[in-house]
Write an enzyme that holds these catalytic residues in place. Structure first.
Site, PDB file in Angstrom:
ATOM      1  N   CYS A  56      -2.853   0.462   9.811  1.00  0.00           N
ATOM      2  CA  CYS A  56      -3.870  -0.481   9.307  1.00  0.00           C
ATOM      3  C   CYS A  56      -4.968  -0.853  10.300  1.00  0.00           C
ATOM      4  CB  CYS A  56      -3.225  -1.797   8.903  1.00  0.00           C
ATOM      5  SG  CYS A  56      -1.654  -1.654   8.108  1.00  0.00           S
ATOM      6  N   HIS A  76       0.830  -1.206   0.000  1.00  0.00           N
ATOM      7  CA  HIS A  76       0.000   0.000   0.000  1.00  0.00           C
ATOM      8  C   HIS A  76       0.866   1.259   0.000  1.00  0.00           C
ATOM      9  CE1 HIS A  76      -3.364  -2.430   2.116  1.00  0.00           C
ATOM     10  NE2 HIS A  76      -3.822  -2.090   0.935  1.00  0.00           N
TER      11      HIS A  76
HETATM   12  C1  CIR Z   1      -3.563  -7.508   3.450  1.00  0.00           C
HETATM   13  O1  CIR Z   1      -2.724  -7.970   2.675  1.00  0.00           O
HETATM   14  O2  CIR Z   1      -4.592  -6.970   3.070  1.00  0.00           O
HETATM   15  C2  CIR Z   1      -3.290  -7.605   4.949  1.00  0.00           C
HETATM   16  N1  CIR Z   1      -2.593  -8.823   5.218  1.00  0.00           N
HETATM   17  C3  CIR Z   1      -2.482  -6.444   5.429  1.00  0.00           C
HETATM   18  C4  CIR Z   1      -3.232  -5.157   5.310  1.00  0.00           C
HETATM   19  C5  CIR Z   1      -2.440  -3.982   5.763  1.00  0.00           C
HETATM   20  N2  CIR Z   1      -3.233  -2.815   5.700  1.00  0.00           N
HETATM   21  C6  CIR Z   1      -2.744  -1.590   5.515  1.00  0.00           C
HETATM   22  O3  CIR Z   1      -1.552  -1.414   5.246  1.00  0.00           O
HETATM   23  N3  CIR Z   1      -3.591  -0.576   5.535  1.00  0.00           N
END
Ligand code: CIR
Length: 264
Positions: free
Chosen positions: A253, A166
């Site tokens: 996150c 991201h």
């Molecule tokens: C994913 O790959 O969607 C999750 N394992 C990690 C999400 C991390 N979210 C973020 O950076 N906003």
């Protein structure tokens, strides 16, 4: 005037037991459920300590990554936007977040096209930066600009470095004019006009930090980053991120944060 990182409220979601099977780019080891629970609890407590009223939503076993509540929605003092997460296994998370957002916000809009993850969106005082990535496509980014215009937010589309999950995997807003960013992201020119502090070499993952009111949450193992931020006058709150780091997550996150205009 309130700053962009002044938050009164946050929503977090308890990790599901299935979090051990959360998405990740590499073939690394699973995190432990107990470890994620402990990191999540420390994070929730840090939000409360920073002066934020925290609403905790129940775990969703069918959605291993649902603890990362930042990705299916976007929130501002003036309203919320339900997004369309780019990973198939996460697409259903937005609808399950809708009731909580409708309870908290008078205005809840929805993205109508493409895909976009909240992790790709950095809100600054001037504008909302939307990073294109494997999760946020051009159709989603353009549709999001149209939705944001309805609530009076200017936005621009920027690039996320290749192979980075991201946009905010690689950056965090530290104050109105300063960002913490990896060198690979700042090279893209996305932060021209900002003062950029680079995450030290070998601590790139520290860039997913989070400014909340008077403090900056930073991964506890990123000692050089913590020293640098303290030297620059920021008050840091080191938090454990080893388990969530195994599934490509960092400190932005695990919450949706906003400043309530109604005081509720
Ligand atoms: C994913 O790959 O969607 C999750 N394992 C990690 C999400 C991390 N979210 C973020 O950076 N906003």
């Amino acid at each position: 005037m309130a700053a962009i990182f002044d938050f009164t409220n946050a929503i977090i979601r308890r990790p599901a037991k299935s979090v051990v099977k959360g998405l990740r780019a590499g073939a690394g080891a699973d995190p432990t459920y107990e470890g994620v629970v402990a990191e999540h609890a420390a994070y929730g407590a840090a939000l409360v300590n920073a002066g934020v009223a925290v609403t905790i939503l129940p775990a969703l076993e069918d959605f291993p990554d649902s603890v990362f509540v930042e990705d299916p929605a976007l929130v501002f003092p003036e309203g919320a936007v339900l997004l369309r997460p780019g990973a198939k296994t996460r697409a259903g998370e937005a609808a399950l977040l809708a009731p909580a957002l409708k309870e908290k916000f008078e205005t809840v809009l929805a993205l109508e096209d493409g895909s976009a993850d909240g992790g790709d969106i950095l809100t600054t005082a001037e504008r909302v930066m939307i990073g294109l990535s494997a999760r946020t496509d051009k159709a989603g980014a353009e549709a999001l600009m149209r939705v944001l215009a309805k609530i009076g937010r200017r936005a621009s589309i920027v690039e996320t470095p290749k192979d980075v999950l991201h946009f905010k995997t690689d950056c965090a807003l530290l104050d109105e004019e300063t960002v913490l960013a990896t060198k690979r992201l700042s090279l893209s020119g996305a932060f021209n006009g900002f003062r950029v502090l680079h995450a030290p070499d070998a601590e790139e993952a520290a860039a997913n930090a989070l400014r909340v009111n008077d403090v900056v949450f930073v991964g506890a193992r990123f000692r050089k980053t913590i020293e640098m931020l303290e030297r620059e006058g920021f008050k840091t709150v080191p938090l454990p991120v080893d388990e969530i780091g195994k599934i490509d997550a960092g400190l932005s996150c695990m919450s949706l944060r906003w400043r309530s205009l109604t005081g509720e």
